[in-house]
Design an enzyme around this catalytic site. Structure first.
Site, PDB file in Angstrom:
ATOM      1  N   GLY B 168       7.280  14.822   7.066  1.00 53.91           N
ATOM      2  CA  GLY B 168       6.741  16.111   6.633  1.00 53.91           C
ATOM      3  C   GLY B 168       7.472  17.342   7.142  1.00 53.91           C
ATOM      4  N   ASN B 231      15.273  17.000  10.988  1.00 52.29           N
ATOM      5  CA  ASN B 231      15.761  18.371  10.951  1.00 52.29           C
ATOM      6  C   ASN B 231      14.686  19.381  11.340  1.00 52.29           C
ATOM      7  OD1 ASN B 231      14.891  17.473   8.031  1.00 52.29           O
ATOM      8  ND2 ASN B 231      14.460  19.646   8.187  1.00 52.29           N
ATOM      9  N   ASP B 274      20.209  19.994   7.272  1.00 58.54           N
ATOM     10  CA  ASP B 274      19.298  18.869   7.034  1.00 58.54           C
ATOM     11  C   ASP B 274      19.846  17.555   7.593  1.00 58.54           C
ATOM     12  OD1 ASP B 274      16.979  17.700   6.224  1.00 58.54           O
ATOM     13  OD2 ASP B 274      17.361  17.820   4.083  1.00 58.54           O
ATOM     14  N   ARG B 301      23.951  11.525  11.022  1.00 60.21           N
ATOM     15  CA  ARG B 301      24.066  12.149   9.701  1.00 60.21           C
ATOM     16  C   ARG B 301      25.069  13.318   9.704  1.00 60.21           C
ATOM     17  NH1 ARG B 301      18.552  13.119   6.152  1.00 60.21           N
ATOM     18  NH2 ARG B 301      19.381  14.538   4.592  1.00 60.21           N
TER      19      ARG B 301
END
Lengths: 254, 504
Positions: B168, B231, B274, B301
């Site tokens: 979320g 993030n 992100d 990432r």
């Protein structure tokens, strides 16, 4: 709530066709930021279109009333790439999105095309040779993308770029596939499928090929188009505009 | 090395698969070797179970006691006979209309403790089920879904605790990792992954994101749980959250009994692209400079591969594994050396890697046989736009957008974690979709976006076998054995599939 809002507008304002929603101060600006998040990936960061329609023209595929715009944003357009945003974007935000879309109507020069649709159609089927690869309705060929509704799907600026620089943005699924067979033959065509182990494609005569990777010397897919990049030279400015006018007029139902 | 496997998996038998990452070190390594580099060409489908539930299948099946337990999209789950694929029981719980999810109604699998299964539901609940019958034993709410909280990942069982993350970060939430008593469902501890401190401007920490949407790992000898965080929010508007934004885009080492953070390592301070750090934190001991180090490794990432000392969080090694335009490298403290002008702008700024990063969340594998670490990666760049967005509780809060997806290839990478050097790669025609399995048969299994399940030689990366399943593979394959036969199982499209060697 959403349904109630739409019904209310429909009931109270049956004659309000293209008049914008009263622009409460800041609505369009707030809507612009929401637009950038959800809509810009297809409709362009300035709403002037891309893979999705140009929204600065002031006329819209699914109806020109505010409630038509709200409905399309909320429910999407089945059978197209336009998704439903109900649940992801609140009714209030949809109202602001509509205010933003109204605020940018007629701001681009995309409506200023002065071309002869009939002349463009003649070029499409004759001098341009477009129908050798593209289809409108039941006429033409299916090697390249179907253009039956392209006037609804693509902005004028996008169509111009696609005509003059076909590699600018190749429609997904229509990349160029090149296979070199074991006997050294090079076969080039338009992608139908391409994966880690096989390639299926049609060449420019419409012949279908299927190869597995281990049976050939090499296979590759490139994000370029097999469409000629010479239309800027082959056609003069008037002919380009005529052809674009014809393409813009292709709105399905032919 | 073999001894280590036995020690760390005292409960798990080689033929079973009882945890998200196979062992609690997150290796996704099966000790089974009936299917190997010599026999794999005879691998054939055994059964298919069609769930008939649309959506993305990301489940890691659990297999024990002759049964396979899988979760599916939209709060569905099934118990299947592991030999025949016939359904024994099913579970379904409707998701309320107001649950907001960034990326589909997905679920990544069960955890098990004794005969009790645990899964999360989309509305941010943790559910305990009787493995024999599917009966719900208890249900606990992590946090209110109306405030943007949800849950998608497989829980992790540590002693008598069920550890779970949440999702979320795109909805203005404040992330956490929770531990619940396996018997009662009562919450024992919570780690907030967003610190209420000066690394956040103003009160921006209250909606700081940092969700924990992929399962962590556990080292029993240190009694530490390792869990990655996502993030910060809003994703690409850093003006609203000036500072390093602890502990987003970080790896946390958490004392399993108390829930106290023993150390943290932030891969990407003040992230604007992100680049979650939720990928599997894989625990392995590495011989570096002549000494054995207890390490935790991750292909982050942000485009760098990291090996950290898992006792203290100090960086041992960092190395780019994909094209990077945002940083010149990682300094000796582990902090990126940023290249100026790479922040998202209103007009759009092109940065590499793209939003999906080099490697995203897909399951990774480590093979003690080859000493290699296997993961999927993409070599891509993307236009990042910054946007203004007002915060509304429970609503999408990303303040950003990205340009159209650029064409780009993907890869399956095999890296030597001691050096960060690429041992081999297998190029794929599209961005990687599925997770990875390594086996004692010298194989690496992975599924692709076009529906192939592929077996690669774990030493060379050569494709030895493939099968077209007919559905996109996002889930990681697993392996188990029953009645003397080794199986490979993977969810493809809406179908659960298994493969084995033909009966003699």
């Amino acid at each position: 709530m959403r349904l109630a809002y739409i019904l209310c507008i429909a009931a109270l304002c049956p004659a309000q066709d293209v008049t914008p929603v009263a622009d409460h101060s800041g609505d369009a600006e707030t809507g612009r930021w929401t637009f950038r998040i959800f809509c810009a990936p297809c409709h362009g960061i300035r709403a002037d279109g891309g893979r999705g329609p140009d929204l600065t023209l002031g006329t819209y595929s699914a109806g020109d009333r505010d409630e038509d715009l709200a409905r399309v944003i909320s429910r999407g357009v089945p059978g197209t790439e336009m998704a439903a945003y109900a649940g992801r974007v609140s009714d209030e935000e949809i109202r602001r999105l509509v205010a933003y879309i109204r605020s940018v109507a007629h701001t681009s020069d995309n409506t200023s095309i002065r071309g002869d649709i009939a002349a463009g159609e003649t070029i499409f089927w004759n001098k341009g040779g477009c129908g050798q690869c593209h289809r409108t309705g039941t006429k033409g060929s299916s090697i390249g993308p179907d253009l039956t509704r392209v006037g609804r799907q693509r902005s004028l600026a996008y169509l111009r770029a696609s005509l003059l620089q076909p590699d600018a943005d190749v429609t997904p699924g229509y990349a160029t596939v090149t296979v070199v067979t074991r006997d050294g033959k090079k076969i080039v065509g338009v992608e139908r499928n391409f994966d880690n182990f096989s390639a299926q494609f049609v060449d420019l005569s419409g012949k279908y090929y299927s190869f597995e990777r281990e049976d050939v010397i090499s296979m590759k897919r490139e994000p370029r188009s097999l469409m000629p990049s010479t239309y800027g030279q082959v056609l003069n400015e008037t002919e380009v505009n005529d052809l674009l006018a014809f393409l813009s007029s292709l709105r399905g139902g032919r | 090395m073999k001894l280590l496997v036995v020690l760390t998996c005292t409960v798990a038998l080689a033929q079973d698969w009882t945890s998200y990452g196979k062992n609690t070190f997150g290796w996704r390594y099966s000790e089974l070797d009936q299917i190997n580099t010599k026999t794999v060409m005879r691998l054939t489908p055994q059964w298919m179970y069609q769930t008939n539930v649309p959506g993305k299948n990301e489940t890691t099946p659990l297999v024990f006691g002759g049964m396979m337990y899988i979760t599916g999209p939209s709060n569905n789950a099934w118990a299947l006979d592991a030999v025949t694929g016939r359904p024994i029981w099913s579970y379904k719980k409707a998701a309320p209309a107001g649950v907001n999810l960034c990326c589909g109604q997905v679920n990544r699998g069960f955890a098990v403790h004794g005969n009790t299964l645990f899964k999360v539901d989309l509305q941010g609940t943790l559910v305990a089920l009787d493995a024999k019958s599917g009966t719900v034993l208890w249900e606990s709410t992590l946090e209110d879904y109306k405030k943007g909280y949800s849950a998608t990942s497989a829980p992790l069982v540590v002693k008598n605790l069920v550890i779970t993350g949440m999702a979320g970060a795109e909805f203005g939430t404040r992330g956490f990792i929770d531990a619940y008593d396996a018997e009662t469902g009562k919450r024992v501890w919570r780690v907030n992954t967003v610190a209420a401190d000066a690394s956040w401007s103003g009160d921006s920490w209250k909606r700081g994101g940092g969700s924990t949407w992929i399962t962590g790992t556990y080292d029993p000898s240190l009694n530490l749980i390792y869990w990655g965080t996502g993030n910060p929010g809003p994703d690409m508007d850093g003006e609203q959250r000036r500072g390093d934004n602890l502990y987003t885009c970080s790896l946390l080492a958490i004392d399993a009994d108390t829930g106290k953070i023993k150390w943290y390592f932030q891969f990407t301070p003040h992230d604007l692209h992100d680049w979650d750090a939720v990928g599997d934190p894989v625990l392995t001991d590495l011989v570096m400079n002549g000494r054995t180090v207890k390490a935790v490794i991750q292909a982050n990432r942000n485009g760098f591969f990291y090996a950290l000392d898992r006792t203290n969080g100090k960086v041992l090694l960092s190395k780019a594994y994909t094209r990077i335009t945002w940083a010149d490298g990682i300094d000796s403290d582990g902090r990126p050396v940023p290249i100026a002008g790479q922040e998202p702008t209103e007009e759009g700024k092109r940065t590499c890697p793209g939003m999906g990063g080099g490697h995203n969340w897909q399951a990774t594998a480590y093979s003690p046989l080859t000493g290699l670490y296997y993961f999927t990666s993409a070599e891509k760049c993307m236009l990042f736009y910054r946007t203004k967005q007002a915060f509304v509780e429970g609503q999408w809060y990303q303040a950003s957008t990205i340009g159209r997806d650029e064409p780009g290839n993907g890869r399956i990478d095999a890296i030597d974690p001691k050096t960060g050097k690429l041992a081999w790669y297998f190029e794929t025609v599209s961005s990687p979709a599925g997770g990875v399995l390594a086996t004692a048969g010298g194989l690496v299994f992975v599924g692709d976006a076009e529906g192939y399940l592929i077996a690669l030689d774990a030493r060379t990366g050569k494709a030895l076998w493939r099968f077209q399943t007919g559905g996109t593979i996002i889930a990681p394959p697993i392996s188990y054995a029953l009645n003397g036969r080794q199986y490979i199982a993977v969810a493809a499209g809406q179908t659960m599939m298994t493969f084995s060697l033909p009966k003699l």
